[in-house]
Design a protein around this motif. Structure first.
Motif, short mmCIF file in Angstrom:
data_model
loop_
_atom_site.label_atom_id
_atom_site.label_comp_id
_atom_site.label_asym_id
_atom_site.label_seq_id
_atom_site.Cartn_x
_atom_site.Cartn_y
_atom_site.Cartn_z
N UNK A 277 3.34 -0.20 -8.52
CA UNK A 277 3.73 0.10 -7.14
C UNK A 277 4.82 -0.85 -6.66
N UNK A 278 4.69 -2.15 -6.98
CA UNK A 278 5.71 -3.13 -6.60
C UNK A 278 7.05 -2.79 -7.26
N UNK B 79 -1.20 5.42 -8.56
CA UNK B 79 -2.48 5.14 -7.94
C UNK B 79 -2.52 3.74 -7.36
N UNK B 80 -3.52 2.95 -7.76
CA UNK B 80 -3.70 1.58 -7.24
C UNK B 80 -3.11 0.53 -8.16
N UNK C 251 0.85 -1.19 0.00
CA UNK C 251 0.00 0.00 0.00
C UNK C 251 0.88 1.24 0.00
N UNK C 252 0.39 2.29 -0.59
CA UNK C 252 1.14 3.55 -0.68
C UNK C 252 0.42 4.60 0.15
N UNK D 227 4.40 1.45 1.70
CA UNK D 227 5.36 2.40 1.15
C UNK D 227 4.91 3.80 1.53
N UNK D 228 5.68 4.44 2.41
CA UNK D 228 5.35 5.79 2.87
C UNK D 228 6.17 6.80 2.06
#
Length: 671
Positions: A645-646, A639-640, A599-600, A622-623
């Motif tokens: 994201x990975x 986004x999602x 999650x971001x 992931x912050x």
């Protein structure tokens, strides 16, 4: 409200000088000197209410100093000094890293002052940049100092350009000069009414010199080593043994004569220190003792002489009357200096505000253990016989020997080559020796020690403080005076760099330049010296990170739906394919469970650009901080999108292994 402002000019700013433009080196048309927003906020506290600040400044021209009107103009969160681009030929020397210095009185409108530029190899520039007051230049491009914060720099500027910079305060200079007598100040003041300090409150004030229990004992041991002691016995009985809370620190040094003892006891006494001495201000005995006890006595004997003693009792100091009452019976035994040596006896000691806590032992025993560990660290070179020009030292606490525990004492520690750096100071130049070290990892300690690995880990990590003790270890005459932390090199300690340490040895000739404080626990390294240490430190930080680097596991294949009903199945060895069926009684093939999606989350902080965490349930996050607007925009764009994201998280982990995040943080801080 006067300030000294310092900045090493960069290429983009030098177009302000016509001589630089004429040389064909101008790379931009900025033509103004940058002023950091933090500097302007400090010097001009009302800057928030305006976009323009007027100044009336003197500066150099080919025809001598001239005064002109300048102004600071707001540019985003920073400012620029504009209003004049000198056409004078004398500025032909300007180049990147030349030193810009300004003195400004911000207490009037318009502000008044003067500025000058020194070549980067000018003796004045080198002396200024070698002063500890410039430590802030390691993390900021510009600093503003009040004259009392940098009296030596003020002195250098006035000596170099008395026509532009004011005369520094004699009182400020005297506070940094430990070799001169107070007569320097008294001789220039007319005789007048005197108000001597009150004898009751002064010891209480002096006791707040920054010492704690273990550092106070170490300060007394400094004096013993300076007296050529080779054996030190510390007696610290339980406080319920009949004489309250007391301690005796006995050494076998050469002892003192009655006259030397009087001078040692005197508050503000004159003390002469040679280059090997661990003492500094002539304050250690009194400051350390009063920080721990209301009463203390010093008993001393020189070889072949009689024992004599003096002391101070805070409850009986009317008119500075020294305590020379005969020793009590128990004191005679506790403070016997032997054939030669000195004993410092602390009586009516203060109880610790917070009792130390070590599992399974009483608070009194915990104090002894903490003292043992502290002395084993700060005097490890003396205990090992590695202190230059000193015989090996032995220390006992209640007849238990103190064991050496230096920052690189483990046999698996990786020692890099020693690098010698030269630092300029008023008396010439002095050496600073730098040696990077990498500690063994937990895995290496397990293999080396077997079942005893945990005890070795505790010892090498100073009993749970390994992360706090990464960084610089500063030595003065082989005595460790400060350790842990990266000063201004990096903003925070990274868990993966906790195996990195850098040993820094400096000469006592640099005491004033490095602004050693009265308890010898604070050191300010000049910014330019830190910049030379940084690449050496970076090698062991990366080596530490590499020890924690593990091969990234191959992500498991994504599960796919099984066909329902007959499917085509290829025949063996090219035979015609035929229908295949799935036996309902047979369990379907098992595939690895995929890693949970990351999650971001956007967080408001400037302490990191990104951070990847895993909670107890295995969920990853992931912050994204505020450091890099481009990274924030990229995360928002993904986004999602799980695959994107990975991939982003994996890329950021690669950057972490190269320690590149800190560069972004540093750049953002300088912007």
């Amino acid at each position: 409200m006067k300030f000294l402002i310092l900045r090493q000019l960069q290429h983009s700013e030098l177009g302000m000088f016509h001589a630089y433009r004429r040389s064909g080196r101008e790379g931009s048309r900025q033509r103004a000197i940058n002023f950091d927003g933090e500097v302007v906020d400090r010097v001009f506290p009302v800057a928030e209410d305006t976009d323009r600040i007027a100044l009336n400044l003197r500066y150099d021209t080919d025809d001598g100093p001239r005064t002109l009107n300048y102004f600071l103009k707001r540019q985003g969160k920073n400012w620029r000094l504009e209003g004049n681009c000198p056409d004078d030929q004398l500025y032909h020397f300007v180049e990147p890293d030349c030193l810009f210095a300004m003195e400004v009185d911000a207490g009037v409108q318009p502000a008044v002052g003067a500025w000058v530029v020194f070549p980067r190899d000018d003796p004045t520039a080198l002396a200024i940049l070698a002063d500890g007051a410039t430590s802030g230049l390691a993390r900021a491009s510009m600093i503003a100092l009040e004259p009392y914060e940098a009296p030596r720099i003020h002195k250098f500027l006035n000596e170099a350009r008395p026509d532009l910079f004011s005369v520094p305060s004699l009182q400020d200079l005297e506070m940094t000069n430990t070799s001169s007598s107070t007569e320097t100040i008294e001789s220039v003041k007319p005789a007048g009414r005197r108000l001597p300090p009150g004898p009751t409150r002064l010891p209480t004030m002096l006791s707040a010199s920054g010492h704690n229990f273990v550092s106070a004992v170490a300060d007394i041991i400094d004096n013993a080593i300076s007296a050529d002691a080779t054996e030190i016995q510390i007696s610290f009985d339980p406080p319920n043994s009949g004489n309250g809370r007391w301690m005796a620190i006995r050494d076998n040094g050469h002892g003192m004569s009655p006259e030397q003892l009087e001078e040692a006891i005197r508050i503000g006494g004159e003390a002469d220190y040679d280059g090997r001495s661990l003492g500094k201000y002539g304050f250690g005995l009194k400051g350390a003792s009063w920080s721990q006890a209301r009463n203390f006595k010093v008993v001393t004997r020189q070889k072949g002489g009689e024992a004599h003693h003096l002391g101070w009792d805070q409850d009986n100091m009317a008119d500075w009357q020294v305590d020379e009452e005969p020793l009590e019976d128990w004191e005679i035994g506790a403070a016997d200096p032997g054939e030669h040596g000195t004993v410092v006896l602390w009586k009516n000691m203060k109880a610790p505000t917070t009792a130390p806590s070590i599992k399974g032992v009483s608070p009194h025993v915990a104090e002894i253990q903490e003292l043992n560990r502290h002395l084993g660290l700060v005097f490890h070179r003396f205990l090992d016989g590695d202190a230059k020009g000193r015989a090996p030292l032995k220390i006992w606490i209640n007849n238990i020997a103190v064991e050496s525990n230096g920052p690189a004492g483990h046999p698996l520690s990786e020692r890099h080559d020693v690098k010698t750096l030269k630092v300029e100071h008023e008396g010439g130049s002095a050496e600073v020796k730098v040696q990077p070290i990498v500690l063994p990892s937990e895995d290496e300690l397990r293999k080396h020690h077997g079942d005893g690995w945990q005890a070795a880990t505790d010892r090498i990590g100073y009993w749970g403080r390994r992360n706090d003790t990464q960084g610089l270890f500063l030595y003065r005459n082989d005595r460790l005076i400060r350790w842990g932390g990266w000063h201004d090199l990096w903003a925070t300690n990274d868990e993966k760099t906790k195996l990195a340490r850098v040993l820094v040895d400096f000469d006592p000739a640099l005491d004033e330049a490095f602004q050693i404080n009265i308890s010898k626990q604070t050191v300010r390294l000049p910014g330019y010296l830190q910049s030379r240490i940084k690449p050496l430190a970076d090698t062991v930080r990366k080596a530490s990170q590499a020890k924690y680097r593990k091969p990234r596991p191959t992500p498991p294949p994504r599960p796919f739906p099984l066909p329902v009903g007959p499917v085509s199945s290829p025949g063996a060895f090219g035979e015609p394919s035929g229908p295949a069926t799935i036996d309902a009684s047979t369990s379907p093939p098992q595939f690895p469970t995929p890693a949970p999606p990351i999650s971001v989350r956007k967080v408001t902080t400037g302490k990191f650009a990104w951070r990847i965490t895993t909670d107890l349930k295995g969920s990853r996050s992931l912050q994204i901080g505020d450091v890099s607007p481009a990274l924030v925009e990229l995360a928002n764009a993904l986004g999602s999108n799980e695959v994107g994201t990975e991939a982003l998280a994996a890329f950021l982990e690669d950057l972490d292994r190269l320690d590149l995040q800190q560069m972004l943080i540093d750049d953002a801080a300088d912007a």
